[in-house]
Design a protein around this motif. Structure first.
Motif, mmCIF file in Angstrom:
data_model
loop_
_atom_site.group_PDB
_atom_site.id
_atom_site.type_symbol
_atom_site.label_atom_id
_atom_site.label_comp_id
_atom_site.label_asym_id
_atom_site.label_seq_id
_atom_site.Cartn_x
_atom_site.Cartn_y
_atom_site.Cartn_z
ATOM 1 N N GLN A 226 11.648 -31.216 -22.077
ATOM 2 C CA GLN A 226 12.209 -30.830 -20.794
ATOM 3 C C GLN A 226 12.085 -29.320 -20.570
ATOM 4 O O GLN A 226 11.792 -28.867 -19.479
ATOM 5 C CB GLN A 226 13.678 -31.266 -20.779
ATOM 6 N N LEU B 146 24.230 -37.843 -29.945
ATOM 7 C CA LEU B 146 22.806 -38.175 -29.946
ATOM 8 C C LEU B 146 22.647 -39.512 -29.250
ATOM 9 O O LEU B 146 23.557 -40.328 -29.263
ATOM 10 C CB LEU B 146 22.289 -38.302 -31.380
ATOM 11 N N ARG C 74 18.723 -29.892 -32.075
ATOM 12 C CA ARG C 74 18.450 -30.091 -30.654
ATOM 13 C C ARG C 74 18.871 -28.871 -29.844
ATOM 14 O O ARG C 74 18.159 -28.446 -28.924
ATOM 15 C CB ARG C 74 19.210 -31.333 -30.164
ATOM 16 N N LEU D 97 13.512 -34.797 -26.708
ATOM 17 C CA LEU D 97 13.996 -35.004 -25.333
ATOM 18 C C LEU D 97 14.268 -33.657 -24.664
ATOM 19 O O LEU D 97 13.863 -33.415 -23.531
ATOM 20 C CB LEU D 97 15.281 -35.848 -25.367
ATOM 21 N N GLY D 98 14.937 -32.762 -25.413
ATOM 22 C CA GLY D 98 15.217 -31.441 -24.863
ATOM 23 C C GLY D 98 13.982 -30.562 -24.828
ATOM 24 O O GLY D 98 13.707 -29.906 -23.822
ATOM 25 N N ILE E 2 15.816 -25.877 -27.941
ATOM 26 C CA ILE E 2 15.538 -25.570 -26.531
ATOM 27 C C ILE E 2 15.665 -24.074 -26.266
ATOM 28 O O ILE E 2 15.571 -23.627 -25.134
ATOM 29 C CB ILE E 2 16.445 -26.376 -25.567
ATOM 30 N N GLY F 256 22.690 -26.107 -17.432
ATOM 31 C CA GLY F 256 21.266 -25.808 -17.544
ATOM 32 C C GLY F 256 20.918 -25.527 -18.982
ATOM 33 O O GLY F 256 21.794 -25.202 -19.791
ATOM 34 N N PRO F 257 19.639 -25.641 -19.313
ATOM 35 C CA PRO F 257 19.229 -25.487 -20.707
ATOM 36 C C PRO F 257 19.282 -24.049 -21.219
ATOM 37 O O PRO F 257 19.045 -23.814 -22.396
ATOM 38 C CB PRO F 257 17.797 -26.032 -20.717
#
Lengths: 368, 276
Positions: free
Chosen positions: B125, B109, B171, B121-122, B175, B97-98
């Protein structure tokens, strides 16, 4: 400057990067290494083409002489000295009625190519005249709800090429529409893979002729009420079914073998299925999908000839077959013309695919 | 210094209106990992206990193959747990999970996306309710922080390995995870680039103070970055062998760390453990 940048891009894209060097030849931006590379990439192919034509010419001549001697000897044996002498004179004069029938020389093939083009011009003119003549009448017929009168003369060589291209594109499109989605599903799901594996393994090696017969059995019955010519439908479906396997297998493999790191990234970010497929899995498997599509297109073009011949679909395949059956004096030369046309179009199709691949995929592929 | 757990003054705290009973961010209890093999089970980790506090930077060193990466991927949720449990702020880990950002050894990448798209992308999301512009700003901010100005729209496969790993760092931070997991992120880089990226990492980390767990093979890297260096015993049945607190002040510079009197003491401690 901008123009030359685009030129470079285009030539790189279709795998003919050496054009760049030729362009530099005229703009005077040349290094010593580039001169070498230009010589290798232009003079060497030209020399090998000339050598090929030379060998072909010599070979054709030898075969011609052998056939001529055999013919004269046979005439001597069957009909006597006078007839044999007459035949000798006739062959030497180049009269078409008594020429030995064998591998045509490059010059004969070139002559046939020109005569095929001339024939095309005559037929096109004929067609245009016909259209003009029937225009008024057709307009009236359409008003009355009747079918218009169409040209039913024999197709020219160019018409046949166009027909073949249409068949191949329709077949290729069919293969693409079936194989890519199916391949994605099979690649994503091990269950589907087990379900389809036997199917793929069994049907992949089946010969184009058998595919044609299978499609013929089915389409013939489906179109039983239709009075239209089904040869196009049958041939493009057969071409599609024959050629789709490479794409199916490559797509499934590409989707199943996405780099584990990318999948882990998708997992950590908790991407949904849709996003995972379209943002990660598909882009990552594009190179393999395109490898499959390239094989599919070349297979489609290759099996097309056999299938058109069987289906009596008026394309290049039928052209070759009819010329072979015809046995006219220049038939052999026309068959060789068709061979070159088939080869060159196949080559161009491959380059077009390469260009599309390089413009959409993250891995740049060089032409072989 | 205990051998199994890191002793800290554990107090309750409140953040964003939520109160947490303890300062423990990441808790590994009796963790076990077993790989079944044809010759019987292979126990990689057993009785592994580790507590990591909020805002702590922990580096993990140990011999190759001892199970460091296995442990980290279990924390990330990418590798199933065979026994014991892992919890983040008291909640057991059940999958990836993030909230646990990962920086992988290979930059990982998506090569068909630009640097910005990779970070976005992250971000897209994790912050679905933010406006498009806000999300773009977040992605751009972190790319700026890792020194990628001017390369936002370069495709990932056009970037050097070091540049790619910068994007990987951006990245992971973008998040805003609770825990950052780093699996030898600089292992594939040359030593100059590695030094640059360590500086970048520690600079962002000083600002964000995200609890971090980083695997490394490099003793100097372990000391320079960490509040605590965790030493793992060699496998099979690897567990925590020793924990060394690094008491240098933050923010640190490479120079001040190298010149510090304790530096060689720490270094000797770690090398003695590894050579033991």
């Amino acid at each position: 400057m901008k123009q030359s940048v685009t030129l470079n891009k285009v030539t790189q894209l279709i795998g003919m990067g050496f054009f760049k060097n030729i362009a530099n030849l005229f703009t005077g931006k040349l290094e010593k290494d580039e001169v070498k590379s230009i010589l290798r990439k232009t003079l060497v192919p030209i020399a090998s083409i000339l050598l090929f034509i030379g060998l072909w010419h010599a070979g054709a001549k030898a075969l011609y002489n052998k056939e001529a001697e055999f013919k004269i000897a046979k005439a001597l044996e069957d009909q006597g000295q006078a007839e044999a002498d007459a035949l000798k004179v006739c062959i030497a004069s180049g009269d078409s009625s008594c020429q030995p029938n064998t591998l045509p020389s490059p010059i004969q093939v070139w002559g046939s190519f020109k005569s095929l083009l001339k024939d095309h011009n005559i037929i096109s003119a004929d067609k245009a005249a016909f259209k003009e003549k029937t225009a008024a009448m057709n307009a009236k017929r359409i008003e009355q709800g009747k079918d218009p009168i169409t040209y039913t003369g024999r197709p020219s060589f160019v018409d046949q090429i166009v027909r073949s291209l249409k068949t191949v594109f329709a077949g290729f499109l069919l293969a693409l529409l079936i194989a890519v989605p199916l391949g994605i599903f099979i690649g994503l799901s091990p269950t589907l893979k087990s379900a389809f594996n036997w199917f793929i393994q069994i049907f992949k090696p089946v010969s184009p002729v058998v595919w044609y017969l299978l499609v013929f059995m089915i389409v013939k019955t489906i179109l039983i009420d239709s009075s239209e010519d089904s040869s196009f439908t049958i041939s493009f479906i057969s071409v599609g079914l024959c050629s789709m396997w490479a794409t199916l297998v490559n797509t499934a493999m590409g989707v199943a073998s996405v780099d584990k790191d990318y999948i882990n990234v998708a997992k950590v970010l908790k991407l949904g299925t849709f996003q995972k497929v379209f943002k990660v899995i598909l882009p990552s498997s594009l190179p393999l999908i395109f490898t499959g599509l390239k094989i599919t297109l070349s297979v489609a073009w290759m099996v097309l000839i056999a299938i058109e011949l069987l289906a009596q679909s008026p394309g290049l395949g039928l052209f070759v077959w009819e010329e072979f059956q015809n046995g006219a004096n220049d038939s052999n030369a026309k068959i060789i013309v068709a061979m070159f046309v088939i080869g060159i179009i196949g080559f161009l199709l491959d380059r077009i695919m390469l260009a599309i691949q390089n413009s959409v995929s993250f891995v740049k592929t060089d032409a072989i | 210094m205990s051998t199994d757990t890191i002793q800290n003054t554990d107090t309750a705290f409140t953040e964003n209106g939520i109160s947490y009973p303890s300062k423990v961010m990441l808790d590994l209890k009796d963790l076990k990992k077993v790989y079944p093999t044809p010759k019987g089970d292979y126990v990689v980790l057993e009785n592994l206990n580790l507590q990591i506090m909020r805002e702590e930077f922990v580096t993990i060193i140990g011999h190759s193959g001892c199970g460091k990466t296995t442990m980290l991927s279990m924390i990330a949720g990418l590798n199933p747990i065979s026994g014991g449990n892992i919890s983040v702020l008291g909640n057991p880990v059940k999958g990836p999970g993030p909230d646990r950002g990962v920086i992988f050894q290979a930059p990982s990448l998506m090569p068909w996306m630009t640097a910005l798209e990779n970070v976005s992308l992250g971000v897209n999301q994790v912050f679905p309710h933010a406006t498009k512009k806000e999300r773009l700003d977040i992605a751009k901010y972190y790319l700026h922080k890792v020194g990628m100005d001017g390369s936002f729209n370069k495709k990932a496969n056009e970037l050097s390995q070091g540049m790619q790993q910068r994007v990987g760092i951006a990245r992971a931070f973008a998040i805003k995870p609770k825990v950052l997991l780093l699996d030898e992120p600089f292992g594939m880089l040359d030593s100059l680039t590695r030094g640059e990226l360590q500086d970048i990492l520690i600079e962002i980390w000083n600002k964000e103070k995200i609890t971090a767990v980083m695997i490394t093979h490099d003793v100097d890297e372990a000391i320079f970055l960490a509040d605590k260096v965790v030493m793992m015993t060699s496998g099979p049945r690897a567990k925590i062998g020793d924990v060394l607190s690094i008491d240098f002040e933050r923010p640190r510079t490479r120079k001040s760390v190298l010149e510090h009197d304790d530096y060689y003491k720490y270094r000797k401690h770690l090398i003695d453990f590894l050579e033991h």
